[in-house]
Design a protein around this motif. Structure first.
Motif, PDB file in Angstrom:
ATOM      1  N   LEU A 175     -11.909   9.335  18.811  1.00 37.02           N
ATOM      2  CA  LEU A 175     -13.167   9.261  18.221  1.00 37.02           C
ATOM      3  C   LEU A 175     -13.562   7.519  17.974  1.00 37.02           C
ATOM      4  O   LEU A 175     -12.703   6.941  17.385  1.00 37.02           O
ATOM      5  N   LEU A 176     -14.665   7.341  18.421  1.00 36.15           N
ATOM      6  CA  LEU A 176     -15.229   5.864  18.540  1.00 36.15           C
ATOM      7  C   LEU A 176     -15.074   5.467  17.067  1.00 36.15           C
ATOM      8  O   LEU A 176     -15.873   6.068  16.513  1.00 36.15           O
ATOM      9  N   GLY A 177     -14.530   4.477  16.754  1.00 35.05           N
ATOM     10  CA  GLY A 177     -14.490   3.774  15.364  1.00 35.05           C
ATOM     11  C   GLY A 177     -13.178   3.859  14.580  1.00 35.05           C
ATOM     12  O   GLY A 177     -13.034   3.510  13.691  1.00 35.05           O
ATOM     13  N   GLN A 178     -12.415   5.213  15.146  1.00 32.97           N
ATOM     14  CA  GLN A 178     -11.056   5.399  14.330  1.00 32.97           C
ATOM     15  C   GLN A 178     -10.219   4.359  14.104  1.00 32.97           C
ATOM     16  O   GLN A 178      -9.787   3.872  13.172  1.00 32.97           O
ATOM     17  N   TYR A 179      -9.791   3.580  15.318  1.00 31.54           N
ATOM     18  CA  TYR A 179      -9.032   2.547  15.072  1.00 31.54           C
ATOM     19  C   TYR A 179      -9.865   1.391  14.790  1.00 31.54           C
ATOM     20  O   TYR A 179      -8.925   0.520  14.028  1.00 31.54           O
ATOM     21  N   ALA A 180     -11.088   1.211  15.051  1.00 26.74           N
ATOM     22  CA  ALA A 180     -11.835   0.221  14.664  1.00 26.74           C
ATOM     23  C   ALA A 180     -11.749  -0.129  13.109  1.00 26.74           C
ATOM     24  O   ALA A 180     -11.601  -0.984  12.614  1.00 26.74           O
ATOM     25  N   LEU A 181     -11.988   1.285  12.531  1.00 29.62           N
ATOM     26  CA  LEU A 181     -12.051   0.970  10.911  1.00 29.62           C
ATOM     27  C   LEU A 181     -10.687   0.829  10.460  1.00 29.62           C
ATOM     28  O   LEU A 181     -10.505  -0.149   9.595  1.00 29.62           O
ATOM     29  N   GLY A 182      -9.577   1.262  11.160  1.00 27.67           N
ATOM     30  CA  GLY A 182      -8.365   0.938  10.591  1.00 27.67           C
ATOM     31  C   GLY A 182      -7.869  -0.473  10.802  1.00 27.67           C
ATOM     32  O   GLY A 182      -7.329  -1.161   9.886  1.00 27.67           O
ATOM     33  N   ALA A 212     -10.072  -2.918  11.004  1.00 29.34           N
ATOM     34  CA  ALA A 212     -10.824  -3.821   9.888  1.00 29.34           C
ATOM     35  C   ALA A 212      -9.959  -3.750   8.717  1.00 29.34           C
ATOM     36  O   ALA A 212     -10.088  -4.973   8.098  1.00 29.34           O
ATOM     37  N   ILE A 213      -9.667  -2.657   8.387  1.00 28.23           N
ATOM     38  CA  ILE A 213      -9.195  -2.643   6.907  1.00 28.23           C
ATOM     39  C   ILE A 213      -7.714  -3.522   7.022  1.00 28.23           C
ATOM     40  O   ILE A 213      -7.427  -4.242   5.897  1.00 28.23           O
ATOM     41  N   THR A 214      -6.939  -3.368   8.014  1.00 25.97           N
ATOM     42  CA  THR A 214      -5.841  -4.054   8.124  1.00 25.97           C
ATOM     43  C   THR A 214      -6.043  -5.653   8.107  1.00 25.97           C
ATOM     44  O   THR A 214      -5.462  -6.664   7.302  1.00 25.97           O
ATOM     45  N   ALA A 215      -7.313  -6.103   8.848  1.00 23.35           N
ATOM     46  CA  ALA A 215      -7.510  -7.429   8.916  1.00 23.35           C
ATOM     47  C   ALA A 215      -8.082  -7.871   7.506  1.00 23.35           C
ATOM     48  O   ALA A 215      -7.533  -9.048   7.145  1.00 23.35           O
ATOM     49  N   TYR A 216      -8.738  -7.298   6.953  1.00 21.18           N
ATOM     50  CA  TYR A 216      -9.196  -7.554   5.556  1.00 21.18           C
ATOM     51  C   TYR A 216      -8.100  -7.847   4.668  1.00 21.18           C
ATOM     52  O   TYR A 216      -7.993  -8.711   4.099  1.00 21.18           O
ATOM     53  N   LEU A 217      -6.941  -6.826   4.514  1.00 20.64           N
ATOM     54  CA  LEU A 217      -5.981  -6.879   3.616  1.00 20.64           C
ATOM     55  C   LEU A 217      -5.181  -8.316   3.965  1.00 20.64           C
ATOM     56  O   LEU A 217      -4.712  -9.045   3.201  1.00 20.64           O
ATOM     57  N   ALA A 218      -4.845  -8.319   5.283  1.00 17.80           N
ATOM     58  CA  ALA A 218      -4.062  -9.381   5.579  1.00 17.80           C
ATOM     59  C   ALA A 218      -4.724 -11.014   5.322  1.00 17.80           C
ATOM     60  O   ALA A 218      -4.072 -11.935   5.072  1.00 17.80           O
ATOM     61  N   ILE A 219      -6.086 -10.890   5.626  1.00 16.59           N
ATOM     62  CA  ILE A 219      -6.806 -12.091   5.273  1.00 16.59           C
ATOM     63  C   ILE A 219      -6.811 -12.354   3.930  1.00 16.59           C
ATOM     64  O   ILE A 219      -6.742 -13.586   3.291  1.00 16.59           O
ATOM     65  N   HIS A 220      -7.115 -11.355   3.092  1.00 15.89           N
ATOM     66  CA  HIS A 220      -7.200 -11.449   1.597  1.00 15.89           C
ATOM     67  C   HIS A 220      -5.794 -11.905   0.966  1.00 15.89           C
ATOM     68  O   HIS A 220      -6.053 -12.425  -0.058  1.00 15.89           O
ATOM     69  N   PHE A 221      -4.687 -11.509   1.300  1.00 13.97           N
ATOM     70  CA  PHE A 221      -3.625 -11.774   0.895  1.00 13.97           C
ATOM     71  C   PHE A 221      -2.837 -12.981   1.683  1.00 13.97           C
ATOM     72  O   PHE A 221      -1.717 -13.035   1.404  1.00 13.97           O
ATOM     73  N   HIS A 222      -3.434 -13.572   2.557  1.00 15.62           N
ATOM     74  CA  HIS A 222      -2.674 -14.478   3.400  1.00 15.62           C
ATOM     75  C   HIS A 222      -1.875 -15.632   2.729  1.00 15.62           C
ATOM     76  O   HIS A 222      -0.997 -15.862   3.367  1.00 15.62           O
ATOM     77  N   ILE A 223      -2.525 -15.889   1.764  1.00 14.74           N
ATOM     78  CA  ILE A 223      -1.879 -17.168   1.025  1.00 14.74           C
ATOM     79  C   ILE A 223      -0.632 -16.792   0.408  1.00 14.74           C
ATOM     80  O   ILE A 223       0.423 -17.136   0.684  1.00 14.74           O
ATOM     81  N   GLN A 224      -0.614 -15.511  -0.386  1.00 12.63           N
ATOM     82  CA  GLN A 224       0.542 -15.111  -0.946  1.00 12.63           C
ATOM     83  C   GLN A 224       1.588 -14.719   0.154  1.00 12.63           C
ATOM     84  O   GLN A 224       2.698 -14.936  -0.183  1.00 12.63           O
ATOM     85  N   LEU A 250      -0.059  -1.626   6.634  1.00  9.80           N
ATOM     86  CA  LEU A 250      -0.076  -0.734   7.635  1.00  9.80           C
ATOM     87  C   LEU A 250      -0.208   0.967   7.200  1.00  9.80           C
ATOM     88  O   LEU A 250      -0.804   1.869   7.883  1.00  9.80           O
ATOM     89  N   LEU A 251       0.163   1.030   5.865  1.00  9.07           N
ATOM     90  CA  LEU A 251      -0.287   2.385   5.321  1.00  9.07           C
ATOM     91  C   LEU A 251      -1.811   2.905   5.226  1.00  9.07           C
ATOM     92  O   LEU A 251      -2.186   3.877   5.628  1.00  9.07           O
ATOM     93  N   PRO A 252      -2.694   1.873   4.908  1.00 10.23           N
ATOM     94  CA  PRO A 252      -4.142   2.259   5.093  1.00 10.23           C
ATOM     95  C   PRO A 252      -4.329   2.569   6.267  1.00 10.23           C
ATOM     96  O   PRO A 252      -5.149   3.459   6.416  1.00 10.23           O
ATOM     97  N   TYR A 253      -4.194   1.797   7.407  1.00  9.12           N
ATOM     98  CA  TYR A 253      -4.627   1.759   8.675  1.00  9.12           C
ATOM     99  C   TYR A 253      -3.955   3.229   9.327  1.00  9.12           C
ATOM    100  O   TYR A 253      -4.721   3.876  10.024  1.00  9.12           O
ATOM    101  N   MET A 254      -2.705   3.690   8.974  1.00 10.70           N
ATOM    102  CA  MET A 254      -2.395   4.943   9.394  1.00 10.70           C
ATOM    103  C   MET A 254      -3.096   6.086   8.747  1.00 10.70           C
ATOM    104  O   MET A 254      -3.033   7.002   9.137  1.00 10.70           O
ATOM    105  N   GLY A 255      -3.312   5.959   7.376  1.00  9.81           N
ATOM    106  CA  GLY A 255      -4.176   6.638   6.754  1.00  9.81           C
ATOM    107  C   GLY A 255      -5.631   7.054   7.158  1.00  9.81           C
ATOM    108  O   GLY A 255      -5.951   8.247   7.080  1.00  9.81           O
ATOM    109  N   VAL A 256      -6.191   6.002   7.576  1.00  6.54           N
ATOM    110  CA  VAL A 256      -7.614   6.237   8.191  1.00  6.54           C
ATOM    111  C   VAL A 256      -7.333   7.140   9.451  1.00  6.54           C
ATOM    112  O   VAL A 256      -8.091   7.935   9.573  1.00  6.54           O
TER     113      VAL A 256
END
Length: 159
Positions: free
Chosen positions: A73-80, A82-94, A111-117
């Motif tokens: 389904l178009l957007g399935q991996y894209a959403l996953g 995007a969430i993965t990149a957001y979390l990695a960028i948000h917590f990259h300093i720590q 990867l849990l939210p990515y797989m959850g989506v």
């Protein structure tokens, strides 16, 4: 002697291409559920290492490419992604200050939210997995993280 460096976007793009190829390599049926999430792990590395260069938009684009490759389904991996990149960028300093084994655990948590989506979309489509092996790529991604991290860091420093 000409010592020019390759532009960052070419290096990052090449590593994403290699990760996509690793994602497509055929595996035996018994090993298929254990395939690490190569592209997601590569995305996490670049989002943590160069958050200004690898954004959520790039993650979304990569996800759309994977959607087309897998025929999902178009957007399935894209959403996953995007969430993965957001979390990695948000917590990259720590996360960059963690030792490698804690970074691996951090990767598993991201990867849990990515797989959850993906599981959510599969459930909506009526194709939910029947086994706990759906979550196996998280474990193998945790195990390959130190190798991916060291390889990509060496590439980033060399170029």
């Amino acid at each position: 002697m000409n010592n020019q460096r390759l532009p960052k976007f070419l290096i990052i793009g090449a590593t994403f291409l290699v990760a996509m190829l690793l994602m497509l390599i055929p595996l035996p049926d018994w090993a298929q559920p254990w395939r690490p999430e190569w592209l997601a792990v590569t995305l996490i590395y670049w989002s943590m290492a160069l958050p200004k260069n690898v954004s959520i938009g790039i993650a979304w684009t990569l996800g759309l490419c994977v959607d087309v490759i897998h025929g999902t389904l178009l957007g399935q991996y894209a959403l996953g992604f995007a969430i993965t990149a957001y979390l990695a960028i948000h917590f990259h300093i720590q996360a960059r200050n963690y030792p490698l084994y804690q970074q691996a655990i951090f990767v598993g948590i991201i990867l849990l939210p990515y797989m959850g989506v993906s599981l959510w979309v599969l459930g909506i489509l009526g194709e939910d997995p029947k086994s706990w092996l759906y979550w196996a790529p998280i474990l193998t991604s945790i195990l390959v993280w130190p190798f991916v991290y060291l390889a990509l860091r060496a590439i980033r420093r060399a170029c």
